[in-house]
Design a protein around this motif. Sequence first.
Motif, mmCIF file in Angstrom:
data_model
loop_
_atom_site.group_PDB
_atom_site.id
_atom_site.type_symbol
_atom_site.label_atom_id
_atom_site.label_comp_id
_atom_site.label_asym_id
_atom_site.label_seq_id
_atom_site.Cartn_x
_atom_site.Cartn_y
_atom_site.Cartn_z
ATOM 1 N N ALA A 266 0.802 -1.278 -0.057
ATOM 2 C CA ALA A 266 0.122 0.164 0.151
ATOM 3 C C ALA A 266 0.716 1.159 -0.070
ATOM 4 O O ALA A 266 1.938 1.127 0.457
ATOM 5 C CB ALA A 266 -0.927 -0.081 1.025
ATOM 6 N N ILE A 267 0.391 2.208 -0.635
ATOM 7 C CA ILE A 267 1.284 3.559 -0.632
ATOM 8 C C ILE A 267 1.363 4.111 0.965
ATOM 9 O O ILE A 267 0.488 3.835 1.447
ATOM 10 C CB ILE A 267 0.319 4.573 -1.463
ATOM 11 N N GLY A 268 2.491 4.563 0.898
ATOM 12 C CA GLY A 268 2.997 4.771 2.484
ATOM 13 C C GLY A 268 3.660 4.028 3.120
ATOM 14 O O GLY A 268 4.423 4.206 4.159
ATOM 15 N N MET A 269 3.585 2.611 2.649
ATOM 16 C CA MET A 269 4.369 1.516 3.294
ATOM 17 C C MET A 269 6.025 1.700 3.265
ATOM 18 O O MET A 269 6.449 2.507 2.595
ATOM 19 C CB MET A 269 4.076 0.046 2.772
ATOM 20 N N THR A 270 6.801 1.192 4.373
ATOM 21 C CA THR A 270 8.502 1.326 3.974
ATOM 22 C C THR A 270 8.654 0.171 3.365
ATOM 23 O O THR A 270 7.766 -0.828 3.168
ATOM 24 C CB THR A 270 8.921 1.135 5.499
ATOM 25 N N ALA A 271 9.941 0.050 2.788
ATOM 26 C CA ALA A 271 10.476 -0.902 2.477
ATOM 27 C C ALA A 271 10.307 -2.304 2.836
ATOM 28 O O ALA A 271 9.914 -3.450 2.429
ATOM 29 C CB ALA A 271 12.100 -0.770 1.920
ATOM 30 N N SER A 272 10.547 -2.482 4.177
ATOM 31 C CA SER A 272 10.484 -3.505 5.037
ATOM 32 C C SER A 272 9.028 -4.084 5.165
ATOM 33 O O SER A 272 8.814 -5.372 5.284
ATOM 34 C CB SER A 272 11.116 -3.164 6.468
ATOM 35 N N GLU A 273 8.183 -3.084 5.326
ATOM 36 C CA GLU A 273 6.855 -3.535 5.297
ATOM 37 C C GLU A 273 6.210 -4.146 3.843
ATOM 38 O O GLU A 273 5.555 -5.279 3.785
ATOM 39 C CB GLU A 273 5.920 -2.153 5.675
ATOM 40 N N VAL A 274 6.768 -3.828 2.779
ATOM 41 C CA VAL A 274 6.503 -4.062 1.622
ATOM 42 C C VAL A 274 7.092 -5.730 1.422
ATOM 43 O O VAL A 274 6.205 -6.544 0.963
ATOM 44 C CB VAL A 274 6.953 -3.464 0.415
ATOM 45 N N ARG A 275 8.129 -5.966 2.032
ATOM 46 C CA ARG A 275 8.652 -7.338 2.112
ATOM 47 C C ARG A 275 7.551 -8.308 2.934
ATOM 48 O O ARG A 275 7.709 -9.580 2.777
ATOM 49 C CB ARG A 275 9.886 -7.226 2.429
ATOM 50 N N GLU A 276 7.147 -7.577 3.941
ATOM 51 C CA GLU A 276 6.443 -8.404 4.933
ATOM 52 C C GLU A 276 4.942 -8.786 4.239
ATOM 53 O O GLU A 276 3.997 -9.198 4.785
ATOM 54 C CB GLU A 276 6.233 -7.634 6.269
ATOM 55 N N SER A 277 4.558 -7.757 3.104
ATOM 56 C CA SER A 277 3.203 -8.092 2.317
ATOM 57 C C SER A 277 3.110 -9.399 1.817
ATOM 58 O O SER A 277 3.794 -10.039 1.719
ATOM 59 C CB SER A 277 2.983 -6.738 1.682
ATOM 60 N N SER A 278 1.899 -9.525 1.090
ATOM 61 C CA SER A 278 1.739 -10.597 0.424
ATOM 62 C C SER A 278 2.413 -10.781 -0.654
ATOM 63 O O SER A 278 2.444 -11.820 -1.271
ATOM 64 C CB SER A 278 0.047 -10.541 0.000
ATOM 65 N N TRP A 279 3.082 -9.679 -1.329
ATOM 66 C CA TRP A 279 3.913 -9.488 -2.525
ATOM 67 C C TRP A 279 5.271 -10.216 -2.298
ATOM 68 O O TRP A 279 6.089 -10.679 -3.007
ATOM 69 C CB TRP A 279 4.045 -8.374 -3.101
ATOM 70 N N GLY A 280 5.720 -9.848 -0.820
ATOM 71 C CA GLY A 280 7.223 -10.393 -0.407
ATOM 72 C C GLY A 280 8.093 -9.572 -1.233
ATOM 73 O O GLY A 280 7.751 -8.471 -1.652
ATOM 74 N N GLY A 281 9.299 -9.978 -1.288
ATOM 75 C CA GLY A 281 10.525 -9.400 -1.753
ATOM 76 C C GLY A 281 10.328 -9.252 -3.238
ATOM 77 O O GLY A 281 9.640 -10.221 -3.863
ATOM 78 N N PRO A 282 10.739 -8.235 -3.946
ATOM 79 C CA PRO A 282 10.867 -8.190 -5.617
ATOM 80 C C PRO A 282 11.607 -9.396 -6.284
ATOM 81 O O PRO A 282 12.687 -9.564 -5.718
ATOM 82 C CB PRO A 282 11.246 -6.867 -5.972
ATOM 83 N N ASP A 283 11.272 -9.678 -7.421
ATOM 84 C CA ASP A 283 12.266 -10.194 -8.252
ATOM 85 C C ASP A 283 13.641 -9.512 -8.851
ATOM 86 O O ASP A 283 14.483 -10.001 -8.952
ATOM 87 C CB ASP A 283 11.600 -10.725 -9.577
#
Length: 318
Positions: A266-283
């Motif tokens: 979601a907009i406003g998330m930190t990088a670490s929060e994105v990694r913990e999201s359902s998408w996980g880490g990027p390719d």
Amino acid sequence: MIRRFTLSLFFSCLILIVVGCSPNQAVDEKQATGSGTLEQETILGLVTSDNWEEAKLKLLKPEFKNIEDYNEILAYVDARNDYENEKVSGKISYEPIVMKLNSIDLDTYDGKLKEEITAFKGELNDEKNEYYESFYAKKREEGEQKQKELDKIYKRVSEEDKLKESLKNKDYNEIASLLVRKMDYDVESKMLYYFAMSEVSRKEGDSDMMMYYLQSIPIAYEGEFSDLFLKTKLKIQSKDKWIEAERDMVRHRAEVEKMFSRVPPAIGMTASEVRESSWGGPDKINKTTYEFGVHEQWVYSNYRYVYLEEGIVITIQE
């Protein structure tokens, strides 16, 4: 005589003071009146020559922050700089650039660059819309082609007759292909599909996948082919071991479901929060470092992207 000389000297000094001070006062007034004019002309010159990177670097310097319409000019120069750099790379992130342009209120802004900003914004929106139309048209075409291939593969005169014939001949590849589309809404089809895939795996020498598919059929299942399933499973190991294996699988699936139940980015998330999201880490991460900060593009499968500025999510593209 002395008095006359004193008065004469007094008026001479007064004239010198007035004459001597006037040029300096005029210079001071000129400098006060022209404050920021030179800097603004410099920026407008760089904009006219399409030197966006140098214009942006200058706008970040303290002496340029007092020019007229500073915020609007900075937003425009910043957007154009990003656009020109990304155009060279062949991959333009339209959403962040559009956001920067949208920060300029063209209803209230009436500066020298208004016409240019308005024209660029219109051209960029047209280009963005054309890109997405082409992108989705390509995806639709790919989807239609895939569906045609599937229809050709699974087209059957009578699937029931085919299934019976395949069971008789123990053609488990054919059985699996016939049931794969039915397994999501028919339990018996799902169990038979798992059994067919276990036999396919066994013939291919893949014992791990064979065990996985057999574990997916509960030892207590009672259905049309339950006798066949049980007889096959008990040849491999005891009933107690199958029950234990089923429990391990249930625990594993629960962990997987928990992982996928996490919220999406979601907009406003930190990088670490994105990694913990359902998408996980990027390719893949495409990072661009500027004097004023770091811009990152996180690339995921299925044409999904997350854009971050200084480690904070600003745009999500799905």
